[in-house]
Design a protein around this motif. Structure first.
Motif, PDB file in Angstrom:
ATOM      1  N   GLU A  43      -5.305 -22.017  52.686  1.00 25.57           N
ATOM      2  CA  GLU A  43      -5.501 -20.603  52.984  1.00 25.57           C
ATOM      3  C   GLU A  43      -4.528 -19.760  52.160  1.00 25.57           C
ATOM      4  O   GLU A  43      -3.515 -20.263  51.662  1.00 25.57           O
ATOM      5  CB  GLU A  43      -5.242 -20.323  54.474  1.00 25.57           C
ATOM      6  N   ILE A  44      -4.856 -18.501  52.024  1.00 24.51           N
ATOM      7  CA  ILE A  44      -3.980 -17.527  51.393  1.00 24.51           C
ATOM      8  C   ILE A  44      -3.380 -16.627  52.470  1.00 24.51           C
ATOM      9  O   ILE A  44      -4.098 -16.102  53.327  1.00 24.51           O
ATOM     10  CB  ILE A  44      -4.741 -16.661  50.373  1.00 24.51           C
ATOM     11  N   VAL A  45      -2.061 -16.458  52.435  1.00 21.56           N
ATOM     12  CA  VAL A  45      -1.380 -15.484  53.285  1.00 21.56           C
ATOM     13  C   VAL A  45      -0.806 -14.424  52.352  1.00 21.56           C
ATOM     14  O   VAL A  45       0.175 -14.676  51.654  1.00 21.56           O
ATOM     15  CB  VAL A  45      -0.263 -16.134  54.126  1.00 21.56           C
ATOM     16  N   PRO A  46      -1.410 -13.242  52.285  1.00 23.52           N
ATOM     17  CA  PRO A  46      -0.974 -12.224  51.323  1.00 23.52           C
ATOM     18  C   PRO A  46       0.483 -11.829  51.514  1.00 23.52           C
ATOM     19  O   PRO A  46       1.041 -11.927  52.617  1.00 23.52           O
ATOM     20  CB  PRO A  46      -1.912 -11.040  51.614  1.00 23.52           C
ATOM     21  N   GLY A  47       1.084 -11.361  50.417  1.00 26.62           N
ATOM     22  CA  GLY A  47       2.454 -10.883  50.454  1.00 26.62           C
ATOM     23  C   GLY A  47       2.552  -9.497  49.840  1.00 26.62           C
ATOM     24  O   GLY A  47       1.604  -9.000  49.230  1.00 26.62           O
ATOM     25  N   VAL A  48       3.692  -8.867  49.983  1.00 26.59           N
ATOM     26  CA  VAL A  48       3.937  -7.546  49.408  1.00 26.59           C
ATOM     27  C   VAL A  48       4.294  -7.733  47.940  1.00 26.59           C
ATOM     28  O   VAL A  48       5.314  -8.348  47.616  1.00 26.59           O
ATOM     29  CB  VAL A  48       5.081  -6.827  50.142  1.00 26.59           C
ATOM     30  N   THR A  49       3.460  -7.234  47.041  1.00 24.62           N
ATOM     31  CA  THR A  49       3.718  -7.422  45.630  1.00 24.62           C
ATOM     32  C   THR A  49       4.860  -6.534  45.136  1.00 24.62           C
ATOM     33  O   THR A  49       4.991  -5.374  45.547  1.00 24.62           O
ATOM     34  CB  THR A  49       2.458  -7.141  44.790  1.00 24.62           C
ATOM     35  N   SER A  50       5.672  -7.077  44.236  1.00 19.11           N
ATOM     36  CA  SER A  50       6.767  -6.308  43.657  1.00 19.11           C
ATOM     37  C   SER A  50       6.252  -5.135  42.835  1.00 19.11           C
ATOM     38  O   SER A  50       6.979  -4.163  42.609  1.00 19.11           O
ATOM     39  CB  SER A  50       7.639  -7.209  42.780  1.00 19.11           C
ATOM     40  N   ALA A  51       4.993  -5.190  42.399  1.00 25.07           N
ATOM     41  CA  ALA A  51       4.410  -4.098  41.625  1.00 25.07           C
ATOM     42  C   ALA A  51       4.430  -2.790  42.394  1.00 25.07           C
ATOM     43  O   ALA A  51       4.488  -1.705  41.806  1.00 25.07           O
ATOM     44  CB  ALA A  51       2.981  -4.448  41.220  1.00 25.07           C
ATOM     45  N   ILE A  52       4.359  -2.870  43.720  1.00 28.55           N
ATOM     46  CA  ILE A  52       4.384  -1.681  44.570  1.00 28.55           C
ATOM     47  C   ILE A  52       5.738  -1.508  45.247  1.00 28.55           C
ATOM     48  O   ILE A  52       6.289  -0.409  45.303  1.00 28.55           O
ATOM     49  CB  ILE A  52       3.271  -1.765  45.633  1.00 28.55           C
ATOM     50  N   ALA A  53       6.306  -2.603  45.745  1.00 27.39           N
ATOM     51  CA  ALA A  53       7.528  -2.511  46.541  1.00 27.39           C
ATOM     52  C   ALA A  53       8.743  -2.119  45.712  1.00 27.39           C
ATOM     53  O   ALA A  53       9.584  -1.326  46.159  1.00 27.39           O
ATOM     54  CB  ALA A  53       7.790  -3.852  47.237  1.00 27.39           C
ATOM     55  N   VAL A  54       8.869  -2.671  44.505  1.00 28.11           N
ATOM     56  CA  VAL A  54      10.063  -2.392  43.699  1.00 28.11           C
ATOM     57  C   VAL A  54      10.100  -0.947  43.208  1.00 28.11           C
ATOM     58  O   VAL A  54      11.144  -0.291  43.309  1.00 28.11           O
ATOM     59  CB  VAL A  54      10.192  -3.415  42.553  1.00 28.11           C
ATOM     60  N   PRO A  55       8.998  -0.387  42.690  1.00 25.59           N
ATOM     61  CA  PRO A  55       9.043   1.045  42.390  1.00 25.59           C
ATOM     62  C   PRO A  55       9.381   1.892  43.625  1.00 25.59           C
ATOM     63  O   PRO A  55      10.096   2.901  43.519  1.00 25.59           O
ATOM     64  CB  PRO A  55       7.625   1.342  41.887  1.00 25.59           C
ATOM     65  N   ALA A  56       8.883   1.481  44.785  1.00 21.17           N
ATOM     66  CA  ALA A  56       9.121   2.270  45.999  1.00 21.17           C
ATOM     67  C   ALA A  56      10.595   2.393  46.327  1.00 21.17           C
ATOM     68  O   ALA A  56      11.049   3.466  46.751  1.00 21.17           O
ATOM     69  CB  ALA A  56       8.366   1.652  47.181  1.00 21.17           C
ATOM     70  N   ILE A  57      11.369   1.336  46.119  1.00 22.79           N
ATOM     71  CA  ILE A  57      12.793   1.436  46.455  1.00 22.79           C
ATOM     72  C   ILE A  57      13.548   2.303  45.466  1.00 22.79           C
ATOM     73  O   ILE A  57      14.669   2.729  45.742  1.00 22.79           O
ATOM     74  CB  ILE A  57      13.469   0.051  46.565  1.00 22.79           C
ATOM     75  N   ALA A  58      12.926   2.575  44.315  1.00 22.44           N
ATOM     76  CA  ALA A  58      13.513   3.519  43.358  1.00 22.44           C
ATOM     77  C   ALA A  58      12.955   4.924  43.570  1.00 22.44           C
ATOM     78  O   ALA A  58      13.221   5.820  42.761  1.00 22.44           O
ATOM     79  CB  ALA A  58      13.230   3.054  41.935  1.00 22.44           C
ATOM     80  N   GLY A  59      12.196   5.115  44.653  1.00 23.96           N
ATOM     81  CA  GLY A  59      11.639   6.423  44.962  1.00 23.96           C
ATOM     82  C   GLY A  59      10.460   6.805  44.092  1.00 23.96           C
ATOM     83  O   GLY A  59      10.198   7.994  43.894  1.00 23.96           O
ATOM     84  N   ILE A  60       9.725   5.805  43.579  1.00 27.80           N
ATOM     85  CA  ILE A  60       8.589   6.064  42.701  1.00 27.80           C
ATOM     86  C   ILE A  60       7.297   5.659  43.400  1.00 27.80           C
ATOM     87  O   ILE A  60       7.019   4.465  43.553  1.00 27.80           O
ATOM     88  CB  ILE A  60       8.721   5.289  41.378  1.00 27.80           C
ATOM     89  N   PRO A  61       6.481   6.632  43.825  1.00 28.16           N
ATOM     90  CA  PRO A  61       5.156   6.300  44.348  1.00 28.16           C
ATOM     91  C   PRO A  61       4.218   6.066  43.172  1.00 28.16           C
ATOM     92  O   PRO A  61       4.275   6.784  42.172  1.00 28.16           O
ATOM     93  CB  PRO A  61       4.764   7.558  45.126  1.00 28.16           C
ATOM     94  N   LEU A  62       3.342   5.088  43.271  1.00 30.71           N
ATOM     95  CA  LEU A  62       2.440   4.830  42.144  1.00 30.71           C
ATOM     96  C   LEU A  62       1.333   5.872  42.058  1.00 30.71           C
ATOM     97  O   LEU A  62       0.782   6.109  40.979  1.00 30.71           O
ATOM     98  CB  LEU A  62       1.851   3.425  42.247  1.00 30.71           C
ATOM     99  N   THR A  63       1.000   6.493  43.178  1.00 32.93           N
ATOM    100  CA  THR A  63       0.070   7.623  43.192  1.00 32.93           C
ATOM    101  C   THR A  63       0.726   8.764  43.957  1.00 32.93           C
ATOM    102  O   THR A  63       1.548   8.534  44.853  1.00 32.93           O
ATOM    103  CB  THR A  63      -1.276   7.267  43.853  1.00 32.93           C
ATOM    104  N   HIS A  64       0.356   9.986  43.584  1.00 33.53           N
ATOM    105  CA  HIS A  64       0.904  11.154  44.275  1.00 33.53           C
ATOM    106  C   HIS A  64      -0.049  12.322  44.046  1.00 33.53           C
ATOM    107  O   HIS A  64      -0.477  12.553  42.906  1.00 33.53           O
ATOM    108  CB  HIS A  64       2.293  11.498  43.734  1.00 33.53           C
ATOM    109  N   ARG A  65      -0.364  13.034  45.100  1.00 35.98           N
ATOM    110  CA  ARG A  65      -1.336  14.121  45.008  1.00 35.98           C
ATOM    111  C   ARG A  65      -0.937  15.129  43.941  1.00 35.98           C
ATOM    112  O   ARG A  65       0.176  15.636  43.920  1.00 35.98           O
ATOM    113  CB  ARG A  65      -1.475  14.820  46.372  1.00 35.98           C
ATOM    114  N   GLY A  66      -1.855  15.384  43.031  1.00 38.14           N
ATOM    115  CA  GLY A  66      -1.613  16.348  41.970  1.00 38.14           C
ATOM    116  C   GLY A  66      -0.871  15.801  40.771  1.00 38.14           C
ATOM    117  O   GLY A  66      -0.723  16.497  39.757  1.00 38.14           O
ATOM    118  N   ILE A  67      -0.396  14.551  40.856  1.00 33.95           N
ATOM    119  CA  ILE A  67       0.382  13.979  39.753  1.00 33.95           C
ATOM    120  C   ILE A  67      -0.236  12.693  39.228  1.00 33.95           C
ATOM    121  O   ILE A  67      -0.371  12.503  38.016  1.00 33.95           O
ATOM    122  CB  ILE A  67       1.847  13.745  40.180  1.00 33.95           C
TER     123      ILE A  67
END
Length: 252
Positions: A117-141
């Motif tokens: 089975e696969i148990v999904p995990g939190v990918t660093s592609a999203i989590a690591v930018p987040a800790i630097a205050g970088i959202p990958l999407t943002h309204r209007g940007i």
């Protein structure tokens, strides 16, 4: 009696970001076959928090340019352990399906009659930018994002600065990637962030533009593991210089 294999995403290395389902799999396992990045840090973090795991731990971690245990051998190890009746957790950094070769391992197990089975995990592609205050999407940007591996030199990636690009394993090819992305609609002044060792003791953020980032990274001796983020969302980071933040239109 044939055992069972759980391919568990360890997340970016913080045990707090391991899923509850992943933790239960670890607690029930007879053997844990662990990667180096993310996975090892989670195991160490759980131990530091007093979480006891009874499983035998087999380290198959890879370092850049050196694979102590080849992928084919890992595949065979999972099958052999399960055929011996073991409950096996293959603990992989990030998410098993995001440049983690999880699908290959799952297919190999099932091809040899082993339930997995696969148990999904939190990918660093999203989590690591987040800790630097970088959202990958943002309204209007930014309305979309693409995750690519920088392990090999990238080709053209369409879109402008409102289409965020995340490069994993991209330190070694950073200069080439910046040059390729600067040629398109993004332009040489597009903001870039490199977040080193996200969630680790060596966490550090370097912010520049596609024109400057390779030089900045060389001067600061940026090292893997690191996540590279390209796009106007980088200017939202608290680490971004004021002039860069001012260059990005406010969300509406």
């Amino acid at each position: 009696m044939t055992g069972f294999v759980s391919l568990v995403g360890a997340g970016p290395g913080d045990p707090g970001l391991l899923t509850l389902r992943g933790l239960r799999a670890l607690q029930e396992a007879d053997v844990i076959v662990a990667d180096r990045l993310g996975a090892r840090a989670v195991l160490d973090g759980l131990a530091a928090e007093g979480v006891t795991l009874d499983a035998e731990i087999v380290d198959v971690g890879k370092t850049p340019g050196h694979h102590a245990v080849p992928q084919d051998a890992i595949n065979e190890l999972l099958v052999t352990l399960a055929q011996d009746g073991k409950r096996v957790v293959r603990l992989k950094g990030g998410d098993p399906y995001v440049f983690g070769r999880g699908a290959e391992e799952l297919e190999h197990c099932r091809a040899h009659g082993v339930d997995a089975e696969i148990v999904p995990g939190v990918t660093s592609a999203i989590a690591v930018p987040a800790i630097a205050g970088i959202p990958l999407t943002h309204r209007g940007i930014a309305t979309s994002f693409t995750v690519v591996t920088g392990h090999d030199q990238i080709g053209e990636i369409g879109g402008g600065r409102d289409h965020t690009v995340v490069l994993l394993m991209g330190v070694g090819t950073l200069a080439h990637s910046a040059m390729v992305l600067a040629r398109g609609e993004r332009g040489a002044d597009c903001p870039v962030a490199v977040v080193e060792d996200g969630f680790g003791d060596g966490q550090r953020v370097t912010i520049g533009t596609l024109a400057s980032i390779a030089h900045q990274a060389a001067r600061r001796k940026v090292r893997s593991p690191a996540v590279v983020v390209v796009g106007d969302v980088v200017a939202l980071s608290v680490y971004a210089p004021e002039e860069l933040r001012a260059s990005v239109p406010a969300s509406s």
